[in-house]
Design an enzyme around this catalytic site. Sequence first.
Site, PDB file in Angstrom:
ATOM      1  N   GLU A   1      -9.952   7.635   3.609  1.00  0.00           N
ATOM      2  CA  GLU A   1     -10.803   6.875   4.515  1.00  0.00           C
ATOM      3  C   GLU A   1     -10.143   5.522   4.727  1.00  0.00           C
ATOM      4  O   GLU A   1      -9.357   5.067   3.896  1.00  0.00           O
ATOM      5  CB  GLU A   1     -12.211   6.711   3.959  1.00  0.00           C
ATOM      6  CG  GLU A   1     -12.411   5.536   3.023  1.00  0.00           C
ATOM      7  CD  GLU A   1     -11.772   5.730   1.660  1.00  0.00           C
ATOM      8  OE1 GLU A   1     -11.644   6.895   1.230  1.00  0.00           O
ATOM      9  OE2 GLU A   1     -11.396   4.724   1.041  1.00  0.00           O
TER      10      GLU A   1
ATOM     11  N   SER B   1       1.504  -9.852  -0.850  1.00  0.00           N
ATOM     12  CA  SER B   1       1.209  -8.415  -0.744  1.00  0.00           C
ATOM     13  C   SER B   1       1.593  -7.799   0.596  1.00  0.00           C
ATOM     14  O   SER B   1       1.880  -6.611   0.671  1.00  0.00           O
ATOM     15  CB  SER B   1      -0.278  -8.177  -1.021  1.00  0.00           C
ATOM     16  OG  SER B   1      -1.080  -8.994  -0.196  1.00  0.00           O
TER      17      SER B   1
ATOM     18  N   LYS C   1       0.811  -1.221   0.000  1.00  0.00           N
ATOM     19  CA  LYS C   1       0.000   0.000   0.000  1.00  0.00           C
ATOM     20  C   LYS C   1       0.848   1.277   0.000  1.00  0.00           C
ATOM     21  O   LYS C   1       0.444   2.289  -0.547  1.00  0.00           O
ATOM     22  CB  LYS C   1      -0.941   0.013   1.213  1.00  0.00           C
ATOM     23  CG  LYS C   1      -2.137  -0.905   1.038  1.00  0.00           C
ATOM     24  CD  LYS C   1      -3.197  -0.623   2.084  1.00  0.00           C
ATOM     25  CE  LYS C   1      -4.482  -1.372   1.797  1.00  0.00           C
ATOM     26  NZ  LYS C   1      -4.380  -2.828   2.074  1.00  0.00           N
TER      27      LYS C   1
END
Length: 392
Positions: free
Chosen positions: A112, A378, A90
Amino acid sequence: MKSYQVSPDGFYGKFGGAFVPDSLRLCVEDLQKRYLQIMNDPAFKSYYYEWLVKYVGRPTPLYLSEKLSRKYGCKIYLKREDLNHTGAHKINNALGQALLAQKLGKKRIIAETGAGQHGVAVATVCALLEMECKIFMGKTDIERQRVNVEKMKLLGAEIISVESGTQTLQEAVDEALNYWSSHYEDTFYLIGSAVGPHPYPDMVAKFQSVISEELEDQLLELEGRNYPDYLIACVGGGSNAAGTVYQYVDNENVKIVLAEAGGKGIGSGKSAATLHIGKEGLIHGYKTIVLQDEQGNVQDPYSISAGLDYPGIGPLHAHLADTGRASIVAVNDDEAIDAALELVRFDGIIPALESSHALGALPKMQFRPDDVVVLTLSGRGDKDIEVYLNHK
Ligand SMILES: *Cc1c(COP(=O)(O)O)cnc(C)c1O
């Protein structure tokens, strides 16, 4: 020839686009006009990559797991996004968008978050770049995700507790959009996955494409050719998968396998396997496949993994599934956990629950001995230890 590239107005086949209310039209159009010009600028590209190297820790290793390879009868490489700063892919996107926001002259970032992983990545880059940071989060999620909330606060972010409706992600998105529409001149809305109105899916895919750019070099060195036979990645909204396949979508020698969260099973009513059981619809400003009931109301998704618990899916992925370019595998909670525990035992790597869904696709597939398989890990599983211990 079929095209898997985004059209100028943000469509992948029939999916994507920008379906936003008038109050947001200016914000979105401004970004549509300017994102490519900035991202294609060689000076911006090298500035971004410099940060990825010195701060995030890229390139991430491409690691051959000999034991997984032996068990599944092929060569299995893991792309180690778990080794990035903050423990997942991310940060690639959060950093990229924050740098872009600076180029656009914005001083404040909003985002958010549901489980808090995206919020932590955003708070991290805002601390680094000295930008003001507001994170919108449902009150229920704030209570459930104490550790991530404390990390964000420590990093200097302001947490805005959203107390309407179910007090979770859906309402947090609404509040963030609301805030954006009334502050867009100095505020950048940083979306965490390859979802949302155009240009977000394309922008996020491009920032994550560093994953497949590195794969080309690493495979060339390790295998003598710059592409694998298979790419496997998990899909929540689709950002790590988009980055994994980005350089390879038009290379039909490369088979693409996307693992979505089956939850308790696709027929159980407790699932997040959007591409298996969803239907066409609109969500969060774009057209895609959506989990919905007979009346077309968005249905609550379920997965043991908070990062895969999303009722839509990126428009690129809906298109890859629709055209048959990607095969879609649903991996249930228990299958993902078994796959995670296997990797812990084999290689001493504790994967994130999300990534474990990609690993859980392996036993469902048939390989040839000379197949080269790349599976994107990931993120790391520090946040999921309790789940793993309870199932051991
Ligand atoms: C958030 C997250 C995901 C799911 O998001 P995508 O946008 O589909 O990549 C997957 N893995 C990890 C470790 C995550 O934190």
